[in-house]
Enzyme design. Structure first.
Site, PDB file in Angstrom:
ATOM      1  N   HIS A 258      -4.508 -31.847   9.016  1.00 30.19           N
ATOM      2  CA  HIS A 258      -3.317 -32.303   9.748  1.00 30.19           C
ATOM      3  C   HIS A 258      -3.585 -32.304  11.242  1.00 30.19           C
ATOM      4  O   HIS A 258      -4.517 -31.680  11.745  1.00 30.19           O
ATOM      5  CB  HIS A 258      -2.121 -31.411   9.424  1.00 30.19           C
ATOM      6  CG  HIS A 258      -2.359 -29.961   9.801  1.00 30.19           C
ATOM      7  ND1 HIS A 258      -2.312 -29.513  11.099  1.00 30.19           N
ATOM      8  CD2 HIS A 258      -2.656 -28.885   9.038  1.00 30.19           C
ATOM      9  CE1 HIS A 258      -2.560 -28.214  11.128  1.00 30.19           C
ATOM     10  NE2 HIS A 258      -2.785 -27.806   9.897  1.00 30.19           N
TER      11      HIS A 258
ATOM     12  N   ASP B 256      -7.369 -26.932   7.231  1.00 27.89           N
ATOM     13  CA  ASP B 256      -8.744 -26.508   7.493  1.00 27.89           C
ATOM     14  C   ASP B 256      -9.284 -25.615   6.388  1.00 27.89           C
ATOM     15  O   ASP B 256     -10.485 -25.622   6.103  1.00 27.89           O
ATOM     16  CB  ASP B 256      -8.865 -25.836   8.869  1.00 27.89           C
ATOM     17  CG  ASP B 256      -7.897 -24.691   9.078  1.00 27.89           C
ATOM     18  OD1 ASP B 256      -7.020 -24.468   8.222  1.00 27.89           O
ATOM     19  OD2 ASP B 256      -8.007 -24.013  10.120  1.00 27.89           O
TER      20      ASP B 256
END
Length: 419
Positions: free
Chosen positions: A40, A318
């Site tokens: 994101h 992540d």
């Protein structure tokens, strides 16, 4: 299944239009399919007086216009720029056509069901396909983790728990988490000084005033993400807040209340966060477990049939990238001009190419990402100012001089991982 129909800001009548400049293509090869896994975009930190961040320093954290963990306006603009570049790249490589809106057979955008991931998909679509109605798919209630993107423990057996803990310790250091904490001792001390930890609520109320000695415990529980307590976890939250301030354009002299004196010190503090992701989500036993759904999805996306979609765009986190890379045995890599190894908004791009002469098919895996300066300066991305790009290599799928590995080998490796 929820679908959000996101209309481009330029109106329904605006279509794709591109001029021709130098293109980034492979001569004598045809691009047949692309699957992108994106982290994101830029979000606001998780900082409030009652949060972990609020308790570790007497200083007042900067207030953001955006709610905690939500994609910021700047993050949206950056993602729009990324979408614009991708639209040019896809047209240059003849995967999509210019001047026409993509169909459902052309493009599929699927995100985790959190605001920052959905909004990332929306802004990307605005940049890539302005004026077109492109569905942004998320499958759970807003604010709920989708199983595809949720790096959660699903095995509650004592055997798995011990194997996971052993894997994390082995991945951390020859002396386990304790050894890693010793290596990070200087970074932890710097962190404690920057945040003035001795005057924090945690110190004054809990009488735990040694940041380095915060109790460390690994948490492997069914239904939860892999977790850890102690300076590595707390330091990661703080480093995350600092780097998000930096990305948002705050001058380094004002990041962390002006307590960070130079770029080297900043990199040292940010490195705490890098170790956290690598250790918790990159440990082989944990990574294979939590990335199973994602690996299988990417593998199935490259199954050739009538329903194969030309361009698939996934948006997660992540932690997903760290576990995916570990499971696929992506070899160590360096991202020039970046502090992070899984940077905000970064995109892992799986490209299927066909040799026009032999018909043989290949996979190329590249990391597209914005440099630290491109993020801080809000730099538009296009053919003349492209994102940074690094070719990735899988240990079990050797690449040639052009970074291509055999598609047959890639599928076999992914099939083996998915078992």
């Amino acid at each position: 299944m929820k679908q959000i129909l996101f209309k481009g800001i330029l109106g329904l009548t605006a279509l794709l239009s591109f001029s021709t400049y130098a293109t980034d293509t492979l001569d004598d090869y045809t691009l047949e399919q692309v699957v992108v896994f994106s982290r994101h975009g830029l979000r606001a930190p998780l900082a409030s007086p009652t949060s972990t961040l609020g308790k570790v320093t007497p200083n007042q954290w900067p207030q953001w216009d955006t709610p905690a963990s939500y994609l910021t306006i700047r993050g949206g603009v950056l993602e729009t720029y990324f979408g614009h570049y991708f639209s040019q790249w896809l047209v240059d490589n003849k995967l999509l056509n210019a001047d026409t809106c993509p169909t459902e057979k052309d493009v599929y955008i699927y995100t985790n069901s959190l605001q920052r991931t959905i909004a990332t998909g929306q802004y990307f679509a605005v940049g890539a396909f302005p004026g077109c109605i492109v569905p942004i798919i998320h499958k759970e209630k807003l604010g709920t983790m989708d199983p595809l993107f949720f790096p959660v423990i699903r095995d509650d057996s004592p055997e798995f728990k011990q194997a996971a803990i052993n894997s994390i310790n082995q991945n951390a250091d020859s002396n386990g988490i304790d050894g890693l904490n010793k290596k990070l001792n200087k970074a932890y001390r710097d962190m404690a000084n920057v945040i003035n930890y001795p005057k924090s609520k945690d110190c004054l109320n809990n009488k735990q005033c040694d940041f380095i000695a915060l109790p460390t415990q690994l948490i492997i529980e069914k239904g939860k993400e892999p977790g850890i307590t102690g300076p590595l976890r707390t330091g990661t939250s703080i480093a995350d807040a600092f780097i998000l301030q930096y990305y948002e354009g705050v001058p380094l002299a004002k990041v962390a209340w002006g307590k960070i004196k130079n770029e080297q010190q900043f990199k040292q503090l940010v490195a705490i966060k890098e170790d956290y992701n690598k250790v918790l989500f990159g440990s082989p036993v944990v990574a294979k477990h939590v990335a199973a759904n994602l690996v299988n999805y990417i593998n199935q996306a490259f199954t050739e049939n009538d329903s194969t979609i030309k361009f698939t765009f996934l948006v997660g986190h992540d932690s997903n990238v760290a576990s995916l890379f570990s499971t696929m045995q992506i070899q160590p890599y360096n991202l020039p001009n970046q502090f992070e190894t899984t940077p905000i908004g970064g995109k892992v791009v799986f490209e299927k190419w066909r040799n026009n002469s032999s018909g043989e098919k290949f996979i190329k895996i590249e990391y597209f990402y914005q440099s630290t300066d491109q993020i801080r300066n809000l730099s538009p991305l296009n053919r003349d100012n492209p994102p940074q790009k690094v070719t990735l290599n899988m240990t079990k799928c050797p690449t040639n001089a052009m970074g291509l590995c055999s598609f047959t080998t890639f599928k076999q490796v992914m099939d083996d991982i998915s078992k």
